[in-house]
Enzyme design. Structure first.
Site, PDB file in Angstrom:
ATOM      1  N   HIS A  83       0.878  -1.169   0.000  1.00  0.00           N
ATOM      2  CA  HIS A  83       0.000   0.000   0.000  1.00  0.00           C
ATOM      3  C   HIS A  83       0.917   1.222   0.000  1.00  0.00           C
ATOM      4  O   HIS A  83       2.064   1.140   0.466  1.00  0.00           O
ATOM      5  CB  HIS A  83      -0.890   0.022   1.245  1.00  0.00           C
ATOM      6  CG  HIS A  83      -1.861  -1.122   1.287  1.00  0.00           C
ATOM      7  ND1 HIS A  83      -1.829  -2.089   2.236  1.00  0.00           N
ATOM      8  CD2 HIS A  83      -2.885  -1.436   0.455  1.00  0.00           C
ATOM      9  CE1 HIS A  83      -2.797  -2.972   2.007  1.00  0.00           C
ATOM     10  NE2 HIS A  83      -3.450  -2.601   0.933  1.00  0.00           N
ATOM     11  N   ASP A 114       2.299   1.767   3.336  1.00  0.00           N
ATOM     12  CA  ASP A 114       3.267   0.766   3.806  1.00  0.00           C
ATOM     13  C   ASP A 114       4.671   1.256   3.444  1.00  0.00           C
ATOM     14  O   ASP A 114       5.653   0.965   4.126  1.00  0.00           O
ATOM     15  CB  ASP A 114       3.083  -0.590   3.092  1.00  0.00           C
ATOM     16  CG  ASP A 114       1.792  -1.316   3.469  1.00  0.00           C
ATOM     17  OD1 ASP A 114       1.412  -1.278   4.642  1.00  0.00           O
ATOM     18  OD2 ASP A 114       1.185  -1.929   2.565  1.00  0.00           O
ATOM     19  N   ASP A 150      -9.253 -14.569   5.447  1.00  0.00           N
ATOM     20  CA  ASP A 150      -7.868 -14.611   4.952  1.00  0.00           C
ATOM     21  C   ASP A 150      -7.086 -15.795   5.514  1.00  0.00           C
ATOM     22  O   ASP A 150      -5.969 -15.644   6.045  1.00  0.00           O
ATOM     23  CB  ASP A 150      -7.134 -13.287   5.271  1.00  0.00           C
ATOM     24  CG  ASP A 150      -7.704 -12.105   4.504  1.00  0.00           C
ATOM     25  OD1 ASP A 150      -8.325 -12.321   3.447  1.00  0.00           O
ATOM     26  OD2 ASP A 150      -7.523 -10.964   4.962  1.00  0.00           O
ATOM     27  N   ASP A 156      -2.703 -13.526   0.117  1.00  0.00           N
ATOM     28  CA  ASP A 156      -3.213 -12.447   0.978  1.00  0.00           C
ATOM     29  C   ASP A 156      -3.875 -13.076   2.203  1.00  0.00           C
ATOM     30  O   ASP A 156      -5.093 -13.031   2.365  1.00  0.00           O
ATOM     31  CB  ASP A 156      -4.186 -11.561   0.188  1.00  0.00           C
ATOM     32  CG  ASP A 156      -4.397 -10.214   0.850  1.00  0.00           C
ATOM     33  OD1 ASP A 156      -3.834  -9.995   1.941  1.00  0.00           O
ATOM     34  OD2 ASP A 156      -5.125  -9.384   0.283  1.00  0.00           O
ATOM     35  N   ASP A 184     -14.331 -11.661   6.643  1.00  0.00           N
ATOM     36  CA  ASP A 184     -13.227 -11.997   5.728  1.00  0.00           C
ATOM     37  C   ASP A 184     -12.097 -12.627   6.540  1.00  0.00           C
ATOM     38  O   ASP A 184     -11.477 -11.970   7.374  1.00  0.00           O
ATOM     39  CB  ASP A 184     -12.762 -10.689   5.066  1.00  0.00           C
ATOM     40  CG  ASP A 184     -11.719 -10.907   3.997  1.00  0.00           C
ATOM     41  OD1 ASP A 184     -11.475 -12.063   3.621  1.00  0.00           O
ATOM     42  OD2 ASP A 184     -11.152  -9.902   3.538  1.00  0.00           O
ATOM     43  N   GLU A 220      -9.613  -5.110  -7.436  1.00  0.00           N
ATOM     44  CA  GLU A 220      -9.791  -6.332  -6.639  1.00  0.00           C
ATOM     45  C   GLU A 220     -11.225  -6.399  -6.124  1.00  0.00           C
ATOM     46  O   GLU A 220     -11.581  -5.704  -5.173  1.00  0.00           O
ATOM     47  CB  GLU A 220      -8.800  -6.312  -5.465  1.00  0.00           C
ATOM     48  CG  GLU A 220      -8.877  -7.554  -4.598  1.00  0.00           C
ATOM     49  CD  GLU A 220      -7.813  -7.579  -3.489  1.00  0.00           C
ATOM     50  OE1 GLU A 220      -6.841  -6.792  -3.564  1.00  0.00           O
ATOM     51  OE2 GLU A 220      -7.958  -8.375  -2.565  1.00  0.00           O
ATOM     52  N   GLU A 274      -9.205 -12.553  -5.515  1.00  0.00           N
ATOM     53  CA  GLU A 274      -8.841 -13.142  -4.211  1.00  0.00           C
ATOM     54  C   GLU A 274      -9.821 -14.262  -3.869  1.00  0.00           C
ATOM     55  O   GLU A 274     -11.044 -14.076  -3.903  1.00  0.00           O
ATOM     56  CB  GLU A 274      -8.860 -12.061  -3.123  1.00  0.00           C
ATOM     57  CG  GLU A 274      -8.616 -12.655  -1.740  1.00  0.00           C
ATOM     58  CD  GLU A 274      -8.160 -11.655  -0.699  1.00  0.00           C
ATOM     59  OE1 GLU A 274      -7.412 -10.712  -1.039  1.00  0.00           O
ATOM     60  OE2 GLU A 274      -8.542 -11.834   0.465  1.00  0.00           O
TER      61      GLU A 274
HETATM   62  C1  XLS Z   1      -8.815  -6.790   1.609  1.00  0.00           C
HETATM   63  C2  XLS Z   1      -7.921  -6.890   0.468  1.00  0.00           C
HETATM   64  C3  XLS Z   1      -6.642  -6.089   0.602  1.00  0.00           C
HETATM   65  C4  XLS Z   1      -6.042  -5.894  -0.751  1.00  0.00           C
HETATM   66  C5  XLS Z   1      -4.996  -4.847  -0.891  1.00  0.00           C
HETATM   67  O1  XLS Z   1      -9.774  -7.511   1.793  1.00  0.00           O
HETATM   68  O2  XLS Z   1      -7.659  -8.233   0.185  1.00  0.00           O
HETATM   69  O3  XLS Z   1      -5.786  -6.726   1.479  1.00  0.00           O
HETATM   70  O4  XLS Z   1      -5.549  -7.101  -1.240  1.00  0.00           O
HETATM   71  O5  XLS Z   1      -5.456  -3.594  -0.688  1.00  0.00           O
HETATM   72 MG    MG Z   2      -6.427  -9.067  -1.296  1.00  0.00          MG
END
Ligand code: XLS
Ligand code: MG
Length: 344
Positions: A49, A52, A250, A284, A248, A174, A210
């Site tokens: 980002h 970041d 992940d 991710d 979410d 995304e 994703e």
């Molecule tokens: C959030 C997203 C984020 C993106 C990058 O849900 O996956 O992490 O990949 O901004």
């Molecule tokens: Mg992502």
């Protein structure tokens, strides 16, 4: 072997364990520490980002931002890594409470655009042409608060300014159907790719898919990947996993649904993903809250390991037996062929 994959990861994937119900469970680590860990973990590239790269970005001049970015690029390359993409983190600022590009406030929309143009300058400095847009707050908490048609116009206006800012950058959107907003604009690959045609240069607007976001949208991840690939619009993948319709998660790649993981890798492999634009496979995912600092990257290292094991499974799959079963329409036997292959 037909395909050499390159693996990518972001600094935010080394998280401190905070959730909505409790504080951090691990100490914060700086970027230098994280980059060394990425290299050790077998990664090739880093996703960033804007903030970041340059913390407290809104308090710094344009020149200072690019100076700091150049320093970070040196650190990244010093570890033998490269930068895959840069994304504007538009969802933290008090200026984007109502969304960035689609905010009902004109000054806040301008802030989102200016920050995105700066992200493109940062990406140039970092040596990448891939700009990722996760449209976190572009949507509604209250459906009647915005118009979809109007919001699409705002999004196209913002995208056009970004495309005009530099001739080589590509915008990879995304999709995600919800969270943090109740209902997000551009929730699926289909929405993203239809939106691309509302911009001035559709060929430079594509997607990042994703896994968890597809599950949240009730869709099959492998199909979402292949849909984008079929239109030459899969410019990055964020592989992870998600246990049904909830927040979410992940989770590490393959940790919930190994068969879907197989299907995802099979699609990438069959279409030689990565041969165009040198696209990366990113994970991710996040460490569990219970993980200690010594295990903080295990989720991604394990995701990569699972991906490579699954790649062996994909390459060893009896495709001619599968084709014969498709030809005789014996899908029951095809189903079992996959299951037994996965069980091994
Ligand atoms: C959030 C997203 C984020 C993106 C990058 O849900 O996956 O992490 O990949 O901004
Ligand atoms: Mg992502």
């Amino acid at each position: 072997m037909t395909n050499n994959y390159r693996f990518s990861i972001g600094p935010w994937n080394i998280s401190e364990g905070r959730d909505s119900y409790g504080p951090e469970t691990r100490p914060a680590k700086d970027l230098v520490w994280k980059l060394a860990l990425f290299k050790k973990g077998g990664f090739d590239a880093v996703m960033f980002h804007d903030d970041d790269i340059v913390p407290d970005i809104d308090t710094k001049s344009a020149a200072q931002v690019l100076k700091e970015a150049a320093e970070v690029r040196k650190q990244v390359e010093g570890e033998g890594l490269f930068v895959e993409m840069v994304a504007p983190r538009l969802w933290f600022s008090e200026r984007t409470i109502d969304g960035g590009y689609t905010s009902n406030n004109a000054q806040d929309r301008q802030y989102a655009i200016d920050r995105s143009l700066q992200t493109i300058d940062i990406a140039q400095t970092m040596g990448t042409e891939l700009i990722v847009l996760w449209l976190a707050r572009e949507g509604t908490y209250v459906r009647e608060s915005k118009s979809y048609a109007r919001s699409l116009e705002y999004l196209a206006e913002a995208a056009n300014k970004m495309l005009a800012h530099h001739p080589n950058i590509r915008l990879a959107i995304e999709p995600k159907p919800n969270e943090p907003v109740d209902v997000a604009y551009l929730p699926t690959a289909g929405h993203v790719l239809a939106f691309a045609h509302m911009t001035n240069d559709p060929g430079r607007v594509g997607s990042v898919i994703e896994s968890a976001h597809c599950v949240l949208a009730g869709l099959d991840t492998a199909d979402e990947l292949e849909f984008a690939i079929a239109q030459k619009k899969l410019w990055s993948v964020h592989l992870n996993d998600q246990n049904g319709l909830k927040f979410d998660q992940d989770k590490p790649f393959g940790s919930v649904n190994l068969r879907s993981a197989f299907d995802q890798v099979r699609v990438l492999e069959r279409h030689r993903y990565g041969s165009e634009h040198n696209a990366c496979v990113a994970f991710d995912s996040h460490a569990y809250r219970t993980s200690g600092i010594d295990q903080v990257l295990d989720h991604a290292v394990n995701s990569r390991k699972t991906f490579l094991r699954m790649l062996e499974k994909v390459r060893a799959f009896d495709e001619s037996a599968a084709s014969a079963l498709v030809a005789s329409r014996d899908y029951q036997a095809l189903d079992q062929l996959v299951i037994e292959h996965l069980i091994g």
